[in-house]
Each structure stands twice: as structure tokens, then as C-alpha cells.
Design a protein around this motif. Structure first.
Motif, PDB file in Angstrom:
ATOM      1  N   ALA A  90     -12.823 -15.684  10.862  1.00  0.00           N
ATOM      2  CA  ALA A  90     -14.102 -16.211  10.417  1.00  0.00           C
ATOM      3  C   ALA A  90     -15.201 -15.475  11.346  1.00  0.00           C
ATOM      4  O   ALA A  90     -14.939 -15.128  12.491  1.00  0.00           O
ATOM      5  CB  ALA A  90     -14.086 -17.707  10.973  1.00  0.00           C
ATOM      6  N   GLN A  91     -16.278 -15.440  10.843  1.00  0.00           N
ATOM      7  CA  GLN A  91     -17.468 -14.617  11.550  1.00  0.00           C
ATOM      8  C   GLN A  91     -18.224 -15.623  12.080  1.00  0.00           C
ATOM      9  O   GLN A  91     -18.785 -16.552  11.326  1.00  0.00           O
ATOM     10  CB  GLN A  91     -18.221 -13.868  10.509  1.00  0.00           C
ATOM     11  N   LEU A  92     -18.093 -15.706  13.531  1.00  0.00           N
ATOM     12  CA  LEU A  92     -19.047 -17.054  14.031  1.00  0.00           C
ATOM     13  C   LEU A  92     -20.531 -16.241  14.727  1.00  0.00           C
ATOM     14  O   LEU A  92     -20.161 -15.136  15.372  1.00  0.00           O
ATOM     15  CB  LEU A  92     -18.270 -17.572  14.873  1.00  0.00           C
ATOM     16  N   ILE A  93     -21.287 -17.053  14.901  1.00  0.00           N
ATOM     17  CA  ILE A  93     -22.620 -16.431  15.501  1.00  0.00           C
ATOM     18  C   ILE A  93     -22.358 -16.545  17.041  1.00  0.00           C
ATOM     19  O   ILE A  93     -21.583 -17.490  17.505  1.00  0.00           O
ATOM     20  CB  ILE A  93     -23.805 -17.137  14.977  1.00  0.00           C
ATOM     21  N   ASN A  94     -23.235 -15.389  17.715  1.00  0.00           N
ATOM     22  CA  ASN A  94     -23.016 -15.537  19.206  1.00  0.00           C
ATOM     23  C   ASN A  94     -21.876 -15.269  19.824  1.00  0.00           C
ATOM     24  O   ASN A  94     -21.921 -15.576  21.063  1.00  0.00           O
ATOM     25  CB  ASN A  94     -23.659 -16.840  19.869  1.00  0.00           C
TER      26      ASN A  94
ATOM     27  N   PHE B 290     -14.959 -22.588  18.869  1.00  0.00           N
ATOM     28  CA  PHE B 290     -16.111 -22.208  18.022  1.00  0.00           C
ATOM     29  C   PHE B 290     -17.311 -22.158  18.382  1.00  0.00           C
ATOM     30  O   PHE B 290     -18.296 -21.929  17.818  1.00  0.00           O
ATOM     31  CB  PHE B 290     -16.261 -23.272  16.604  1.00  0.00           C
ATOM     32  N   GLY B 291     -17.487 -22.328  19.993  1.00  0.00           N
ATOM     33  CA  GLY B 291     -18.954 -22.198  20.498  1.00  0.00           C
ATOM     34  C   GLY B 291     -18.440 -22.505  21.881  1.00  0.00           C
ATOM     35  O   GLY B 291     -17.235 -22.445  22.743  1.00  0.00           O
ATOM     36  N   LYS B 292     -19.552 -22.416  22.723  1.00  0.00           N
ATOM     37  CA  LYS B 292     -19.479 -22.426  24.238  1.00  0.00           C
ATOM     38  C   LYS B 292     -20.531 -23.489  24.400  1.00  0.00           C
ATOM     39  O   LYS B 292     -21.662 -23.910  23.717  1.00  0.00           O
ATOM     40  CB  LYS B 292     -20.072 -21.151  24.945  1.00  0.00           C
ATOM     41  N   VAL B 293     -20.663 -24.366  25.757  1.00  0.00           N
ATOM     42  CA  VAL B 293     -21.673 -25.280  26.039  1.00  0.00           C
ATOM     43  C   VAL B 293     -22.885 -24.856  26.159  1.00  0.00           C
ATOM     44  O   VAL B 293     -23.865 -25.680  25.914  1.00  0.00           O
ATOM     45  CB  VAL B 293     -21.210 -25.843  27.400  1.00  0.00           C
ATOM     46  N   SER B 294     -23.454 -23.518  25.923  1.00  0.00           N
ATOM     47  CA  SER B 294     -24.667 -23.023  26.209  1.00  0.00           C
ATOM     48  C   SER B 294     -25.150 -22.769  24.926  1.00  0.00           C
ATOM     49  O   SER B 294     -26.316 -22.535  24.580  1.00  0.00           O
ATOM     50  CB  SER B 294     -24.493 -21.460  26.924  1.00  0.00           C
ATOM     51  N   PHE B 295     -24.321 -22.833  23.819  1.00  0.00           N
ATOM     52  CA  PHE B 295     -25.058 -22.800  22.285  1.00  0.00           C
ATOM     53  C   PHE B 295     -25.846 -24.163  22.088  1.00  0.00           C
ATOM     54  O   PHE B 295     -25.427 -25.176  22.351  1.00  0.00           O
ATOM     55  CB  PHE B 295     -23.694 -22.762  21.322  1.00  0.00           C
TER      56      PHE B 295
ATOM     57  N   GLU C  35     -27.173 -26.964  19.402  1.00  0.00           N
ATOM     58  CA  GLU C  35     -26.599 -27.418  18.358  1.00  0.00           C
ATOM     59  C   GLU C  35     -26.589 -27.061  17.024  1.00  0.00           C
ATOM     60  O   GLU C  35     -25.487 -27.201  16.409  1.00  0.00           O
ATOM     61  CB  GLU C  35     -27.298 -29.200  18.362  1.00  0.00           C
ATOM     62  N   GLN C  36     -27.479 -26.385  16.758  1.00  0.00           N
ATOM     63  CA  GLN C  36     -27.553 -25.651  15.320  1.00  0.00           C
ATOM     64  C   GLN C  36     -26.490 -24.609  15.275  1.00  0.00           C
ATOM     65  O   GLN C  36     -25.859 -24.323  14.246  1.00  0.00           O
ATOM     66  CB  GLN C  36     -28.943 -24.935  14.987  1.00  0.00           C
ATOM     67  N   GLU C  37     -26.443 -23.816  16.414  1.00  0.00           N
ATOM     68  CA  GLU C  37     -25.259 -22.653  16.547  1.00  0.00           C
ATOM     69  C   GLU C  37     -24.088 -23.341  16.463  1.00  0.00           C
ATOM     70  O   GLU C  37     -23.281 -22.768  15.683  1.00  0.00           O
ATOM     71  CB  GLU C  37     -25.442 -22.022  17.813  1.00  0.00           C
ATOM     72  N   LEU C  38     -23.669 -24.519  17.268  1.00  0.00           N
ATOM     73  CA  LEU C  38     -22.285 -24.890  17.024  1.00  0.00           C
ATOM     74  C   LEU C  38     -22.092 -25.543  15.582  1.00  0.00           C
ATOM     75  O   LEU C  38     -20.977 -25.290  15.122  1.00  0.00           O
ATOM     76  CB  LEU C  38     -22.248 -26.094  18.021  1.00  0.00           C
ATOM     77  N   GLN C  39     -23.066 -26.311  14.915  1.00  0.00           N
ATOM     78  CA  GLN C  39     -22.954 -26.676  13.709  1.00  0.00           C
ATOM     79  C   GLN C  39     -22.617 -25.438  12.705  1.00  0.00           C
ATOM     80  O   GLN C  39     -21.784 -25.681  11.719  1.00  0.00           O
ATOM     81  CB  GLN C  39     -24.092 -27.393  13.157  1.00  0.00           C
TER      82      GLN C  39
ATOM     83  N   PHE D  99     -14.685 -23.993   9.116  1.00  0.00           N
ATOM     84  CA  PHE D  99     -14.065 -24.962   7.970  1.00  0.00           C
ATOM     85  C   PHE D  99     -14.036 -23.877   6.601  1.00  0.00           C
ATOM     86  O   PHE D  99     -12.996 -23.952   5.858  1.00  0.00           O
ATOM     87  CB  PHE D  99     -14.977 -26.037   7.703  1.00  0.00           C
ATOM     88  N   ASP D 100     -15.016 -23.497   6.286  1.00  0.00           N
ATOM     89  CA  ASP D 100     -15.226 -22.695   5.052  1.00  0.00           C
ATOM     90  C   ASP D 100     -14.014 -21.537   4.971  1.00  0.00           C
ATOM     91  O   ASP D 100     -13.385 -21.278   4.082  1.00  0.00           O
ATOM     92  CB  ASP D 100     -16.833 -21.937   4.734  1.00  0.00           C
ATOM     93  N   SER D 101     -13.907 -20.875   6.143  1.00  0.00           N
ATOM     94  CA  SER D 101     -12.858 -19.840   6.374  1.00  0.00           C
ATOM     95  C   SER D 101     -11.609 -20.154   5.989  1.00  0.00           C
ATOM     96  O   SER D 101     -10.587 -19.731   5.379  1.00  0.00           O
ATOM     97  CB  SER D 101     -13.098 -18.904   7.489  1.00  0.00           C
ATOM     98  N   ILE D 102     -11.131 -21.414   6.647  1.00  0.00           N
ATOM     99  CA  ILE D 102      -9.708 -22.005   6.502  1.00  0.00           C
ATOM    100  C   ILE D 102      -9.592 -22.510   5.084  1.00  0.00           C
ATOM    101  O   ILE D 102      -8.462 -22.245   4.352  1.00  0.00           O
ATOM    102  CB  ILE D 102      -9.694 -23.190   7.631  1.00  0.00           C
ATOM    103  N   GLU D 103     -10.599 -23.288   4.594  1.00  0.00           N
ATOM    104  CA  GLU D 103     -10.604 -23.585   3.006  1.00  0.00           C
ATOM    105  C   GLU D 103     -10.212 -22.596   2.212  1.00  0.00           C
ATOM    106  O   GLU D 103      -9.485 -22.494   1.344  1.00  0.00           O
ATOM    107  CB  GLU D 103     -11.603 -24.397   2.727  1.00  0.00           C
TER     108      GLU D 103
END
Length: 83
Positions: free
Chosen positions: A3-7, A26-31, A33-37, A44-48
Motif C-alpha cells: 500500500a502506498q501511504l502518505i508521509n 498506517f500512521g504516527k501520532v504526529s500525523f 487527522e486527514q493524513e491518518l484517514q 483498506f482499498d489495497s487489502i480489498e
């Protein structure tokens, strides 16, 4: 599976364990809310998209997230479906 994840500066590789559970960050506490979402939706899309060819019908039974040392939160799968 990837999966390609931002940041996160790299593609995230994941694999289901023998019980079918996928554990990944899928993220860090510094991300934000939008980045985590966005990352969560990408996971989800990658696994599906990469589900095994032998699986028919619904692939997910549940989708949960948690921090390292906390109880899991069960997410509503319908919220990931594109309308």
C-alpha cells in the motif's frame, strides 16, 4: 501486498498471519487527522484489491484499529465503501 501511504516515505508491505489477521502501522501520532484517514482508506482499498483469488464474496469480517497499548476500536465497514 503493498500500500502506498502518505508521509511514510516508502511503500508499506503487509501480510496476513496464519489466522488471517493483518497487523500494520498506517500512521504516527504526529500525523493530522486527514493524513491518518487517507492512509487508513489506502490500506483498506489495497487489502480489498489484493484479496486472494479463491475468496468469494465478503473478504473482511471486521476492521479494527488501535494504538500499541490500547483496546481496539471496531470500524464500520460501510464507511469505507465508495458511494
Amino acid at each position: 501486498l503493498k500500500a502506498q501511504l502518505i508521509n511514510l516515505k516508502k511503500k508499506l508491505e503487509y501480510r496476513a498471519d496464519k489466522t488471517g489477521i493483518v497487523h500494520l502501522n498506517f500512521g504516527k501520532v504526529s500525523f493530522s487527522e486527514q493524513e491518518l484517514q487517507e492512509n487508513l482508506i489506502a490500506v483498506f482499498d489495497s487489502i480489498e484489491k489484493n484479496k486472494p483469488s479463491g475468496v468469494k464474496g465478503r473478504y473482511f469480517k471486521s476492521f479494527n484499529i488501535c494504538t500499541t497499548m490500547s483496546p481496539a476500536l471496531n470500524l464500520e465497514l460501510a464507511s469505507f465503501r465508495k458511494v
